[in-house]
Design an enzyme around this catalytic site. Structure first.
Site, PDB file in Angstrom:
ATOM      1  CD  GLU A  67      -0.978   0.099   3.797  1.00 10.86           C
ATOM      2  OE1 GLU A  67      -2.077  -0.482   3.792  1.00 10.86           O
ATOM      3  OE2 GLU A  67      -0.531   0.709   4.793  1.00 10.86           O
ATOM      4  CG  HIS A  69      -0.461   5.428   3.653  1.00  9.77           C
ATOM      5  ND1 HIS A  69       0.657   5.882   4.310  1.00  9.77           N
ATOM      6  CD2 HIS A  69      -0.542   4.107   3.940  1.00  9.77           C
ATOM      7  CE1 HIS A  69       1.198   4.871   4.986  1.00  9.77           C
ATOM      8  NE2 HIS A  69       0.498   3.772   4.769  1.00  9.77           N
ATOM      9  CG  HIS A  73       3.601   3.523   8.464  1.00 12.71           C
ATOM     10  ND1 HIS A  73       2.421   3.768   9.113  1.00 12.71           N
ATOM     11  CD2 HIS A  73       3.264   2.867   7.332  1.00 12.71           C
ATOM     12  CE1 HIS A  73       1.415   3.286   8.396  1.00 12.71           C
ATOM     13  NE2 HIS A  73       1.896   2.749   7.298  1.00 12.71           N
ATOM     14  CG  HIS A 107       4.432   0.804   3.203  1.00 19.12           C
ATOM     15  ND1 HIS A 107       3.851   1.895   2.604  1.00 19.12           N
ATOM     16  CD2 HIS A 107       3.641   0.498   4.265  1.00 19.12           C
ATOM     17  CE1 HIS A 107       2.766   2.248   3.279  1.00 19.12           C
ATOM     18  NE2 HIS A 107       2.600   1.407   4.281  1.00 19.12           N
ATOM     19  CB  CYS A 121       3.196   0.698  13.198  1.00 17.93           C
ATOM     20  SG  CYS A 121       2.971   1.804  11.780  1.00 17.93           S
TER      21      CYS A 121
HETATM   22 MN    MN Z   1       0.879   1.724   5.611  1.00 18.99          MN
END
Ligand code: MN
Length: 153
Positions: A67, A69, A73, A107, A121
């Site tokens: 994914e 975004h 992270h 990732h 995370c």
């Molecule tokens: Mn992610």
């Protein structure tokens, strides 16, 4: 005036489990784009600390969603080992390692064939939804043979 948090201490009840912290599905949707992943929200965040601190565990042979975004992270591996794709780079991971996933970067985490991969995370409380690659983006990712053999969709 500041308010006192409801809970100031949470006991670990078993390895990587905590008192009154629910073991959640990784994602609400279903499919083959992830496998064997659980999620626990350790700190849900608030206006004073607008982040969420989660613990994810990928079962052996499992993987998180490939994914991307706009949010980032900050990750710390705390259990086992595995590997991660960040952008076009694949890193082998060991307990104690740190991973930073920049914005708009593909990732995916993978656990090894034997044993889980567990990681903390950190994310912003307000964040955009992850998105999966289009067929075109996937084709572009697969132009790199190492990436092609690593990713699971
Ligand atoms: Mn992610």
């Amino acid at each position: 005036m500041s308010s006192t948090p409801e809970r100031t201490h949470v006991r670990q009840t078993a390895p990587f489990r905590w008192e009154d912290v629910s073991l959640l599905a990784y994602k609400e949707d279903e499919g083959t784009h992830f496998k064997g992943v659980t999620r626990q929200v350790l700190f849900p965040g608030d206006s004073q600390l607008p982040v969420q601190w989660r613990y994810f565990e990928v079962a052996e042979g499992g993987h998180s969603t490939l994914e991307s975004h706009d949010h980032v992270h900050a990750v710390m591996i705390v259990r086992g080992e595995g590997a991660v794709l960040v952008g076009t780079r694949i890193h082998r991971l060991a307990t104690g390692d740190l991973v930073y996933v920049p914005a708009r970067t593909w990732h995916q985490f993978r656990a090894p064939a034997q044993g889980p991969l567990g990681f903390l995370c950190l994310v912003a409380l307000e964040r955009d939804k992850p998105r999966r690659p289009t067929a075109e983006e996937l084709a572009r990712l697969r132009e790199d043979p190492a990436v092609a053999s690593f990713i699971r969709v």
